[in-house]
Design an enzyme around this catalytic site. Sequence first.
Site, PDB file in Angstrom:
ATOM      1  N   LYS A 112       0.826  -1.216   0.000  1.00  0.00           N
ATOM      2  CA  LYS A 112       0.000   0.000   0.000  1.00  0.00           C
ATOM      3  C   LYS A 112       0.859   1.264   0.000  1.00  0.00           C
ATOM      4  O   LYS A 112       0.490   2.266  -0.622  1.00  0.00           O
ATOM      5  CB  LYS A 112      -0.947   0.012   1.205  1.00  0.00           C
ATOM      6  CG  LYS A 112      -2.073  -0.985   1.026  1.00  0.00           C
ATOM      7  CD  LYS A 112      -3.059  -0.928   2.160  1.00  0.00           C
ATOM      8  CE  LYS A 112      -4.116  -2.004   1.990  1.00  0.00           C
ATOM      9  NZ  LYS A 112      -4.934  -2.180   3.181  1.00  0.00           N
ATOM     10  N   LYS A 197      -5.576 -10.598  -5.123  1.00  0.00           N
ATOM     11  CA  LYS A 197      -6.740 -10.779  -4.241  1.00  0.00           C
ATOM     12  C   LYS A 197      -7.917  -9.935  -4.733  1.00  0.00           C
ATOM     13  O   LYS A 197      -7.722  -8.820  -5.207  1.00  0.00           O
ATOM     14  CB  LYS A 197      -6.315 -10.328  -2.838  1.00  0.00           C
ATOM     15  CG  LYS A 197      -7.352 -10.475  -1.765  1.00  0.00           C
ATOM     16  CD  LYS A 197      -6.867  -9.870  -0.464  1.00  0.00           C
ATOM     17  CE  LYS A 197      -7.001  -8.371  -0.452  1.00  0.00           C
ATOM     18  NZ  LYS A 197      -6.798  -7.751   0.868  1.00  0.00           N
ATOM     19  N   LYS A 200     -11.747  -4.792  -1.999  1.00  0.00           N
ATOM     20  CA  LYS A 200     -12.851  -3.832  -2.099  1.00  0.00           C
ATOM     21  C   LYS A 200     -12.397  -2.449  -2.547  1.00  0.00           C
ATOM     22  O   LYS A 200     -13.205  -1.679  -3.030  1.00  0.00           O
ATOM     23  CB  LYS A 200     -13.645  -3.751  -0.802  1.00  0.00           C
ATOM     24  CG  LYS A 200     -12.870  -3.451   0.466  1.00  0.00           C
ATOM     25  CD  LYS A 200     -13.826  -3.276   1.620  1.00  0.00           C
ATOM     26  CE  LYS A 200     -13.521  -4.091   2.848  1.00  0.00           C
ATOM     27  NZ  LYS A 200     -12.196  -3.886   3.445  1.00  0.00           N
TER      28      LYS A 200
HETATM   29  P1  TYM Z   1     -10.589  -6.258   5.382  1.00  0.00           P
HETATM   30  O1  TYM Z   1     -11.583  -5.201   5.678  1.00  0.00           O
HETATM   31  O2  TYM Z   1      -9.654  -6.039   4.247  1.00  0.00           O
HETATM   32  O3  TYM Z   1     -11.327  -7.625   5.148  1.00  0.00           O
HETATM   33  C1  TYM Z   1     -12.285  -8.123   6.064  1.00  0.00           C
HETATM   34  C2  TYM Z   1     -12.167  -9.631   6.120  1.00  0.00           C
HETATM   35  O4  TYM Z   1     -12.369 -10.190   4.814  1.00  0.00           O
HETATM   36  C3  TYM Z   1     -11.271 -11.026   4.469  1.00  0.00           C
HETATM   37  N1  TYM Z   1     -11.022 -10.898   3.026  1.00  0.00           N
HETATM   38  C4  TYM Z   1     -10.930 -11.919   2.163  1.00  0.00           C
HETATM   39  N2  TYM Z   1     -11.038 -13.255   2.342  1.00  0.00           N
HETATM   40  C5  TYM Z   1     -10.909 -14.028   1.248  1.00  0.00           C
HETATM   41  N3  TYM Z   1     -10.680 -13.550   0.000  1.00  0.00           N
HETATM   42  C6  TYM Z   1     -10.575 -12.214  -0.225  1.00  0.00           C
HETATM   43  N4  TYM Z   1     -10.377 -11.757  -1.458  1.00  0.00           N
HETATM   44  C7  TYM Z   1     -10.698 -11.345   0.887  1.00  0.00           C
HETATM   45  N5  TYM Z   1     -10.657  -9.992   1.027  1.00  0.00           N
HETATM   46  C8  TYM Z   1     -10.844  -9.738   2.337  1.00  0.00           C
HETATM   47  C9  TYM Z   1     -10.105 -10.487   5.269  1.00  0.00           C
HETATM   48  O5  TYM Z   1      -9.106 -11.463   5.434  1.00  0.00           O
HETATM   49  C10 TYM Z   1     -10.778 -10.094   6.563  1.00  0.00           C
HETATM   50  O6  TYM Z   1     -10.916 -11.224   7.398  1.00  0.00           O
HETATM   51  N6  TYM Z   1      -7.072  -5.554   8.862  1.00  0.00           N
HETATM   52  C11 TYM Z   1      -8.369  -6.130   8.595  1.00  0.00           C
HETATM   53  C12 TYM Z   1      -9.475  -5.569   9.464  1.00  0.00           C
HETATM   54  C13 TYM Z   1      -9.211  -5.671  10.916  1.00  0.00           C
HETATM   55  C14 TYM Z   1      -9.306  -6.841  11.716  1.00  0.00           C
HETATM   56  C15 TYM Z   1      -9.022  -6.422  13.036  1.00  0.00           C
HETATM   57  C16 TYM Z   1      -9.608  -8.168  11.419  1.00  0.00           C
HETATM   58  C17 TYM Z   1      -8.879  -4.644  11.747  1.00  0.00           C
HETATM   59  N7  TYM Z   1      -8.768  -5.107  13.012  1.00  0.00           N
HETATM   60  C18 TYM Z   1      -9.009  -7.352  14.091  1.00  0.00           C
HETATM   61  C19 TYM Z   1      -9.605  -9.091  12.483  1.00  0.00           C
HETATM   62  C20 TYM Z   1      -9.309  -8.676  13.782  1.00  0.00           C
HETATM   63  C21 TYM Z   1      -8.744  -5.839   7.164  1.00  0.00           C
HETATM   64  O7  TYM Z   1      -8.213  -4.945   6.549  1.00  0.00           O
HETATM   65  O8  TYM Z   1      -9.772  -6.598   6.697  1.00  0.00           O
END
Ligand code: TYM
Length: 332
Positions: A112, A197, A200
């Site tokens: 990023k 990947k 979003k």
């Molecule tokens: P984020 O918002 O990018 O994604 C949310 C959740 O969706 C999963 N995910 C995916 N799984 C499979 N294939 C994909 N293409 C895909 N894109 C997203 C992510 O693995 C995630 O589980 N840093 C985290 C948010 C966060 C968090 C936390 C998660 C902040 N604090 C504490 C768990 C615990 C994030 O950016 O997720």
Amino acid sequence: MTRIFSGVKPTGHLTLGNYLGAVRQWVAADQEPDEALFCVVDLHALTVEHDPARVRRLSRQAATLLLASGLEPARCTLFVQSHVDEHTRLAYLLECTATDGELRRMVQYREKATRARDAGEGVRLSLLTYPVLMAADILAYGTDRVPVGEDQRQHVELTRDLAVRFNQRYGHTFAVPEATHPVVAARVMDLQEPTSKMGKSGDAGPGVVFMLDEPAVVTRKVMRAVTDSGDGGVVLDREKRPGVANLLDILAACTGGEPAALADGYQGYGALKRDVAEAVVETLRPVRERHAELAADPGGVEKVLRAGAERARGLARPVVDRAYRAIGLLEP
Ligand code: TYM
């Protein structure tokens, strides 16, 4: 009793990747007698260029979609990160536990930061410290299990390292959490670029299926998915045929099959894509329908979030207070 915590960042519309990789695991988890907390992690959305009105809109939409996916407020705690001060309160102590070097090694930071620099934008300091805030999100609740997609594995590893280091230095304070991933579709790939990947932030991307896409849009995106050249019909080969492997994973996740076995049932890509499109449309249909109902009553969603924040505060407060005492800060 197992404590479960996970979150989603309101940086864009939620995708099929979010649903299959994470949200579906959460819905399954809140059926158990465990204590489960799910969070719209809005502070994390401020680590990159953002539009305040859009973050507000997406935060509300994410919460509504989580309820529409089947999270039951009676069985789990759903809340917004910025409503509970304990997250940032604990993050500072963890910044005093983590090192600059270990944060600079984080793959997502490097990707990023490079993207931001290429776009001529400054790299926000919070992008570097982001995994520390994520660790605070998790550790503040004495979390045992973190259901996430594959891309979050490194961040949860860091969280474990910080918990262990803090406990060793200052006495046992935090549970050491473990990440769990779904058996299939832990990393759903972009339909146009199956080596990246499905994310979003690539809004309007033709290779990204959003949870709220209309059935016709889902079908068009899936039918135009990049497949791979090569003879021999439909086979599961993740290295040489990532596009087909991705479609088989999505089909398996939506229908409950097994990707390699499903491949045997197809002679050509056309039939596979038609079945994938239908399976995705049918998987998302009840969520879209329920979302429309819930979105018509925003007051109802807000009420759930207020109650969730209240409960979350009560759980996090004693853990974070304990950390403040352990690290050497005077009781107020
Ligand atoms: P984020 O918002 O990018 O994604 C949310 C959740 O969706 C999963 N995910 C995916 N799984 C499979 N294939 C994909 N293409 C895909 N894109 C997203 C992510 O693995 C995630 O589980 N840093 C985290 C948010 C966060 C968090 C936390 C998660 C902040 N604090 C504490 C768990 C615990 C994030 O950016 O997720």
